[in-house]
Every structure is written in C-alpha cells, then in structure tokens.
Design a protein around this motif. Structure first.
Motif, PDB file in Angstrom:
ATOM      1  N   GLU A 381       0.916  -1.015  -0.014  1.00  0.00           N
ATOM      2  CA  GLU A 381       0.265   0.106   0.071  1.00  0.00           C
ATOM      3  C   GLU A 381       0.804   1.380  -0.028  1.00  0.00           C
ATOM      4  OE1 GLU A 381      -3.427   2.093   2.680  1.00  0.00           O
ATOM      5  OE2 GLU A 381      -2.994   0.010   2.947  1.00  0.00           O
ATOM      6  N   ILE A 382       0.486   2.071  -0.753  1.00  0.00           N
ATOM      7  CA  ILE A 382       1.345   3.583  -0.819  1.00  0.00           C
ATOM      8  C   ILE A 382       0.266   4.655  -0.928  1.00  0.00           C
ATOM      9  CG2 ILE A 382       2.648   4.932  -2.546  1.00  0.00           C
ATOM     10  CD1 ILE A 382       3.615   2.348  -3.895  1.00  0.00           C
ATOM     11  N   SER A 383       0.721   5.653  -0.013  1.00  0.00           N
ATOM     12  CA  SER A 383      -0.332   6.647   0.428  1.00  0.00           C
ATOM     13  C   SER A 383       0.443   7.950  -0.154  1.00  0.00           C
ATOM     14  CB  SER A 383      -0.593   6.727   1.877  1.00  0.00           C
ATOM     15  OG  SER A 383      -1.053   8.248   2.168  1.00  0.00           O
ATOM     16  N   LEU A 384      -0.510   8.417  -1.004  1.00  0.00           N
ATOM     17  CA  LEU A 384      -0.057   9.918  -1.664  1.00  0.00           C
ATOM     18  C   LEU A 384      -1.002  11.153  -1.126  1.00  0.00           C
ATOM     19  CD1 LEU A 384       1.629  11.859  -3.394  1.00  0.00           C
ATOM     20  CD2 LEU A 384       0.214  11.076  -5.281  1.00  0.00           C
ATOM     21  N   LYS A 385      -0.259  11.799  -0.128  1.00  0.00           N
ATOM     22  CA  LYS A 385      -1.170  12.943   0.553  1.00  0.00           C
ATOM     23  C   LYS A 385      -0.833  14.387   0.069  1.00  0.00           C
ATOM     24  CE  LYS A 385      -2.594  14.845   4.892  1.00  0.00           C
ATOM     25  NZ  LYS A 385      -2.674  14.632   6.434  1.00  0.00           N
ATOM     26  N   ASP A 402       4.780   4.617   2.304  1.00  0.00           N
ATOM     27  CA  ASP A 402       4.773   3.204   1.976  1.00  0.00           C
ATOM     28  C   ASP A 402       4.826   2.268   3.068  1.00  0.00           C
ATOM     29  OD1 ASP A 402       7.429   2.136   1.870  1.00  0.00           O
ATOM     30  OD2 ASP A 402       7.641   3.465   0.455  1.00  0.00           O
ATOM     31  N   ASP A 403       4.720   0.900   2.843  1.00  0.00           N
ATOM     32  CA  ASP A 403       4.772   0.008   3.918  1.00  0.00           C
ATOM     33  C   ASP A 403       5.822  -1.192   3.534  1.00  0.00           C
ATOM     34  OD1 ASP A 403       3.230  -1.236   1.971  1.00  0.00           O
ATOM     35  OD2 ASP A 403       1.756  -1.834   3.540  1.00  0.00           O
ATOM     36  N   GLY A 404       6.847  -0.812   2.563  1.00  0.00           N
ATOM     37  CA  GLY A 404       7.533  -1.512   2.158  1.00  0.00           C
ATOM     38  C   GLY A 404       9.017  -1.829   2.658  1.00  0.00           C
ATOM     39  N   GLY A 405       9.301  -1.228   3.879  1.00  0.00           N
ATOM     40  CA  GLY A 405      10.465  -1.245   4.805  1.00  0.00           C
ATOM     41  C   GLY A 405      11.479  -0.211   3.869  1.00  0.00           C
ATOM     42  N   GLY A 406      12.765  -0.429   3.909  1.00  0.00           N
ATOM     43  CA  GLY A 406      13.508   0.515   3.301  1.00  0.00           C
ATOM     44  C   GLY A 406      14.553   1.092   4.743  1.00  0.00           C
ATOM     45  N   ASP A 407      15.858   1.747   4.006  1.00  0.00           N
ATOM     46  CA  ASP A 407      16.785   2.200   4.918  1.00  0.00           C
ATOM     47  C   ASP A 407      16.693   3.707   4.745  1.00  0.00           C
ATOM     48  OD1 ASP A 407      18.835   3.112   6.603  1.00  0.00           O
ATOM     49  OD2 ASP A 407      20.287   1.795   5.599  1.00  0.00           O
ATOM     50  N   THR A 408      16.514   4.480   5.788  1.00  0.00           N
ATOM     51  CA  THR A 408      16.267   6.122   5.616  1.00  0.00           C
ATOM     52  C   THR A 408      17.666   6.714   5.181  1.00  0.00           C
ATOM     53  OG1 THR A 408      16.412   6.381   7.896  1.00  0.00           O
ATOM     54  CG2 THR A 408      14.181   6.198   6.972  1.00  0.00           C
ATOM     55  N   ALA A 409      18.572   6.156   5.842  1.00  0.00           N
ATOM     56  CA  ALA A 409      20.111   6.587   5.632  1.00  0.00           C
ATOM     57  C   ALA A 409      20.538   6.349   4.323  1.00  0.00           C
ATOM     58  CB  ALA A 409      20.865   6.005   6.892  1.00  0.00           C
ATOM     59  N   GLN A 410      20.221   5.227   3.581  1.00  0.00           N
ATOM     60  CA  GLN A 410      20.917   4.880   2.557  1.00  0.00           C
ATOM     61  C   GLN A 410      19.930   5.769   1.524  1.00  0.00           C
ATOM     62  OE1 GLN A 410      20.279   0.694   1.542  1.00  0.00           O
ATOM     63  NE2 GLN A 410      21.125   0.800  -0.594  1.00  0.00           N
ATOM     64  N   LEU A 411      18.683   5.971   1.719  1.00  0.00           N
ATOM     65  CA  LEU A 411      17.884   6.705   0.525  1.00  0.00           C
ATOM     66  C   LEU A 411      18.407   8.298   0.628  1.00  0.00           C
ATOM     67  CD1 LEU A 411      15.573   6.864  -1.282  1.00  0.00           C
ATOM     68  CD2 LEU A 411      14.183   7.269   0.482  1.00  0.00           C
ATOM     69  N   SER A 412      18.804   8.703   1.988  1.00  0.00           N
ATOM     70  CA  SER A 412      19.095   9.938   1.959  1.00  0.00           C
ATOM     71  C   SER A 412      20.559  10.287   1.468  1.00  0.00           C
ATOM     72  CB  SER A 412      19.244  10.601   3.501  1.00  0.00           C
ATOM     73  OG  SER A 412      17.846  10.334   4.301  1.00  0.00           O
ATOM     74  N   GLN A 413      21.179   9.391   1.290  1.00  0.00           N
ATOM     75  CA  GLN A 413      22.558   9.525   0.683  1.00  0.00           C
ATOM     76  C   GLN A 413      22.641   9.114  -0.714  1.00  0.00           C
ATOM     77  OE1 GLN A 413      25.117   7.207   3.475  1.00  0.00           O
ATOM     78  NE2 GLN A 413      24.962   8.397   5.256  1.00  0.00           N
ATOM     79  N   SER A 414      21.457   8.616  -1.215  1.00  0.00           N
ATOM     80  CA  SER A 414      21.393   8.205  -2.671  1.00  0.00           C
ATOM     81  C   SER A 414      21.930   9.289  -3.474  1.00  0.00           C
ATOM     82  CB  SER A 414      20.233   7.957  -2.936  1.00  0.00           C
ATOM     83  OG  SER A 414      20.044   7.399  -4.213  1.00  0.00           O
ATOM     84  N   LYS A 415      22.677   8.979  -4.249  1.00  0.00           N
ATOM     85  CA  LYS A 415      22.996  10.058  -5.517  1.00  0.00           C
ATOM     86  C   LYS A 415      22.236   9.718  -6.709  1.00  0.00           C
ATOM     87  CE  LYS A 415      26.046  11.903  -2.526  1.00  0.00           C
ATOM     88  NZ  LYS A 415      25.717  13.244  -2.065  1.00  0.00           N
ATOM     89  N   GLY A 416      21.208   8.734  -6.834  1.00  0.00           N
ATOM     90  CA  GLY A 416      20.564   8.541  -8.001  1.00  0.00           C
ATOM     91  C   GLY A 416      20.036   9.888  -8.694  1.00  0.00           C
ATOM     92  N   PHE A 417      19.667   9.785  -9.881  1.00  0.00           N
ATOM     93  CA  PHE A 417      19.323  11.190 -10.635  1.00  0.00           C
ATOM     94  C   PHE A 417      17.965  11.306 -10.292  1.00  0.00           C
ATOM     95  CE2 PHE A 417      22.472   9.033 -13.657  1.00  0.00           C
ATOM     96  CZ  PHE A 417      23.227  10.171 -13.644  1.00  0.00           C
ATOM     97  N   GLY A 418      17.028  10.325  -9.890  1.00  0.00           N
ATOM     98  CA  GLY A 418      15.865  10.815  -9.490  1.00  0.00           C
ATOM     99  C   GLY A 418      15.646  11.581  -8.221  1.00  0.00           C
ATOM    100  N   LEU A 419      16.197  11.022  -7.181  1.00  0.00           N
ATOM    101  CA  LEU A 419      16.357  11.805  -5.985  1.00  0.00           C
ATOM    102  C   LEU A 419      16.964  13.221  -6.223  1.00  0.00           C
ATOM    103  CD1 LEU A 419      15.027  11.608  -3.038  1.00  0.00           C
ATOM    104  CD2 LEU A 419      17.312  10.657  -2.582  1.00  0.00           C
ATOM    105  N   THR A 420      18.165  13.034  -6.849  1.00  0.00           N
ATOM    106  CA  THR A 420      18.752  14.608  -7.124  1.00  0.00           C
ATOM    107  C   THR A 420      17.881  15.493  -7.918  1.00  0.00           C
ATOM    108  OG1 THR A 420      21.022  13.118  -7.317  1.00  0.00           O
ATOM    109  CG2 THR A 420      20.784  15.351  -7.868  1.00  0.00           C
ATOM    110  N   GLY A 421      17.090  14.923  -8.817  1.00  0.00           N
ATOM    111  CA  GLY A 421      16.426  15.845  -9.619  1.00  0.00           C
ATOM    112  C   GLY A 421      15.496  16.523  -8.622  1.00  0.00           C
ATOM    113  N   ILE A 422      14.698  15.675  -7.889  1.00  0.00           N
ATOM    114  CA  ILE A 422      13.672  16.151  -6.771  1.00  0.00           C
ATOM    115  C   ILE A 422      14.114  17.387  -5.901  1.00  0.00           C
ATOM    116  CG2 ILE A 422      12.488  15.504  -4.695  1.00  0.00           C
ATOM    117  CD1 ILE A 422      12.064  12.827  -5.958  1.00  0.00           C
TER     118      ILE A 422
END
Length: 452
Positions: A381-385, A402-422
């Motif tokens: 399930e994904i919630s968009l508010k 979302d309810d799919g787990g994940g690592d906040t530190a890894q996502l915050s340090q991500s250098k991917g184009f998508g998050l960088t563009g955001i």
C-alpha cells in the motif's frame, strides 16, 4: 566545555593563586613584624632607662658610676608598658638571679598547629636578638638586650594570618563572583550569534542581529551578517541557475519526445505493418515465416508500449496541461495496476489555482516517489497525500508513505538521478525535503512555498 565555564575556571585558579600568595606574604610579614617589634621594644626601653640613669646620676652625683649599675628600679609597670607582647628584655650587666622582663603573651589567640610552627620556623628561621645601648655618651650606662619568645612569635604570626586571611578570602570570593558575572554578561551575546548561525544553517540567511557594544563582538556580528548576505545571494543565484537548467532539461526532454515520436514511432509502425503483411500473405507451407512475422509483431508491440511510456514521461506533465488535481489523479491511475500495490490519493485544500513551477514540482515529486516505491520496494500500500496549507506562509505539502520497509540513511545519501532531480526542483522553488521512517516503511515529505 563552554567558554564561560573555562574563563570562570581560569579566574578561580588565579584567585586561588592570589589568595595563596597573599597568605604567604602575610605569614612572612607577620613573622618579620616580630623582629620589628623586638627592635622597637629595645629602643623604647633603652630611652626610658637612659632618662632614669641620668636622673639617678644627677641626684646622687657623689656616687660612683659603678654604684648606679644596674639601673635601680627599672623593672616597673611603666617599663612593662614599653615592651611589645611576646618580647623579653634583659639589662646588661644583669644583677644576680635576675630574669628577663617579658611582655604580656597571654590572650594572643589560640595556639597554631604544629605543622605551621614547624614550617614557618624551618623556612624563616629563628628571631635574632637586638642590643641597644642606654646612652651613646657613655659606655658605662649599660645595654638593653631584646629577644622574641619563639612560641609567642609563632602565635602572633598565626593570629595575624587568621585575621588577614579571612578578609582576603572574603575579598577573593567577592571578586571572583563579580568577575564571573561580568564574564557571563560580556559573553551573553555569543549565544545570539550562535543562534543566528544555526538559523542560517536552517535556511534563514539574513538573521537580524542586535548592535553589540563590544568592538570584537560587533566585528563578529558584522562578519556573520556579511556571510548571511553572501549565502542569500549564492542561494538566489543557485535557485535561478537550477530553474534555468530545469527549463533547459524540460525543453530537451520535449525535443527528445518529438524525435522519438516522429522517427521511432513511424518506423515501428512501418515495421508492424510489414510484419502484418508478411503474416497475411504467406502460404500454409511457409509456417516458419508466419511465426517469425508474429514474433516481430509482438516485439514491435512491446517496443511501442515502452515508447509510449517513455513519451509520457518526457512530454509536458499533465499538471501543466490539465491542472494539479487532474494530473495527480491521472498519475495514480496510470501507476495503479492489478498486480501492483494499492495507491491511495488524498487531496486536501483547494488545489485548483495552483499552477506554474509549484504545480510542476509537486507533480514531478509525486511521480518520482511513486516510481521509486513501485520499483524498489515490496510495498502493498502506498499513500500519496497533497495538502495545501493556508496562511501568510502558505505552502503545498506532498507526502508519500509506503509499507515496504527501506533504509532512510541509504535513501538520504543516494546519488541517483531521480532523488537528485527532486532535490534540485525543490531547491529551485525554495522548498525543503525530508526523509524519515514510517510505521512499516519510508516517508518522504516535500514542502513547497506557494510564493514560488
């Protein structure tokens, strides 16, 4: 350790050293004052005995000088008054069985500790005797010898130290307290400067600083103000440059979409037509060719579906064409499939008049976050508010959870184009992005000021 505490600790050390030095000086001065009292007592007694000597000599002029020695009647109360406490006087030549005449030593105070008496006597030594002639005119008048009583001298020194040390200690404590208050008051503006630097780190680049009376603090405040102005200018220039780069990138994406549509789309359509022709015109004996034509048709159909998805991402966002509400609804419908997790869209507030960079940024943030949640998580399930906050500091808040787990530190340090563009898009409109843990997954929240 805080600077105020460091300065107070150093001040306390200085006060302790000063008190110790004052105690040592008082000890030496008190001990040496006994020598001065000894000399003064010898001088006073010698003057008194000189007058007594000449009086006896004039009254009894027929007597020999030897009969006047020792000076008669010198051991009197008047003589005792001339002798300092703890000092003993001896007349030379002395009579048989005559004891020294000592000043009153009772009532001088309590006896000093043994360690003090031993330390002072070892460091400063014994008191020396003082000899004073009764008369400078004749050597036959005799001599007054004065010497300090060691125990009385130590007792006098201890009493003076107690009296002086109490006053010195009270003054030292008062000075230390007042100096500590003065230091704390002088360094109080430093907290204001630190608060201003923290506000600058949080994005408020031009914090208001009061005028400082101290020249050094005023210079620091001026430097902080200049730094804030430069940061604000750099941020504005960076936002303008980022916005320009995003515009250029959007133009390139639209140009690429046109090229893909015109070239790839037409060629794929032609290939699909050729494959259909081959499939319909082959005879039953040419089954192998028929199967190849069908495989070509399936491959081209798959490529065309991928091309349509790519074109939908490259073209102008629906939020720019249809409005933010319609764009978000279409986005969730396109991402929602039977095999995919459930996507819940929650729109709060009036979003009808939101357009321009704010609408495009909100749409792109929602699009990228939904894509990442679908691609990189196993969420069910994904919630968009999307919420519009009113008021003088109105803003648009986009929250994807979302309810799919994940690592906040890894996502915050991500250098991917998508998050960088955001991040670039949000920074271009002066917004903020936060990534945190949710109940069973991740929570990404973006705040976009409506003033953008």
């Amino acid at each position: 350790m805080r600077l105020v505490l460091q300065l107070i600790a150093r001040l306390a050390l200085i006060v302790v050293l000063c008190v110790a030095a004052a105690a040592a000086w008082v000890t030496v001065d008190a001990y040496r004052s006994v020598d001065r009292a000894t000399a003064a007592s010898a001088e006073r007694v010698s003057h008194a005995l000189e007058a007594l000597y000449w009086r006896e000599l004039l009254l009894h002029s027929s007597r020999n000088h030897e009969h006047l020695l020792p000076v008669p009647d010198w051991r009197t109360t008047e003589t005792m008054k001339l002798i300092a406490p703890g000092i003993c006087i001896q007349f030379q030549p002395q009579a048989a069985f005559e004891k020294p005449l000592c000043g009153q030593s009772k009532g001088l105070g309590e006896a000093p500790p043994r360690w003090f008496a031993a330390l002072v006597q070892r460091l400063l030594g014994d008191h020396s005797a003082v000899a004073q002639s009764i008369s400078a005119r004749t050597t036959t008048a005799g001599t007054v010898s004065a010497i300090a009583d060691p125990e009385a001298a130590i007792q006098l020194a201890w009493q003076r130290i107690q009296d002086s040390f109490g006053v010195a200690l009270a003054m030292a404590l008062a000075i230390g307290l007042l100096a500590s208050l003065a230091i704390a008051h002088a360094l109080a503006p430093a907290r204001t400067i630190v608060t201003a630097l923290q506000r600058m780190a949080e994005g408020e680049h031009r914090p208001a600083l009061p005028r400082f009376r101290s020249m050094e603090l005023a210079m620091i405040g001026q430097a902080v103000t200049e730094l804030g102005n430069r940061l604000a200018q750099a941020t504005e220039q960076r936002a303008a440059l980022t916005e320009r780069l995003l515009d250029i990138r959007d133009e390139e994406r639209r140009a690429l979409a046109r090229e893909l549509h015109d070239e790839f789309g037409q060629n794929l359509t032609a290939i699909l037509a050729f494959a259909s022709t081959i499939e319909t015109e082959t005879t039953p004996r040419e089954m192998r060719a028929t199967q190849d034509a069908r495989m070509i048709t399936q491959a081209v159909t798959h490529l065309m579906a991928c091309l349509r998805g790519t074109l939908s991402r490259l073209r102008r966002p629906l939020a720019e064409e249809l409005g933010l509400t319609a764009g978000l609804v279409a986005l969730t419908e396109n991402c929602q499939h039977a095999a995919r997790p459930t996507i819940r869209l929650d729109l709060q507030g009036d979003l009808a008049d939101i357009q321009g960079p704010v609408a495009v940024t909100a749409y792109r943030v929602a699009q990228e976050c939904l894509t990442n949640a679908l691609r990189h998580t196993t969420a069910s399930e994904i919630s968009l508010k999307v919420e519009r906050r009113s008021g003088p500091d109105g803003a648009l808040v986009i929250c994807i959870e979302d309810d799919g787990g994940g690592d906040t530190a890894q996502l915050s340090q991500s250098k991917g184009f998508g998050l960088t563009g955001i991040r670039e898009r949000i920074a271009a409109v002066g917004g903020s992005l936060s990534i945190a843990r949710a109940a069973h997954g991740l929570r990404v929240a973006a705040t976009i000021p409506l003033a953008a």
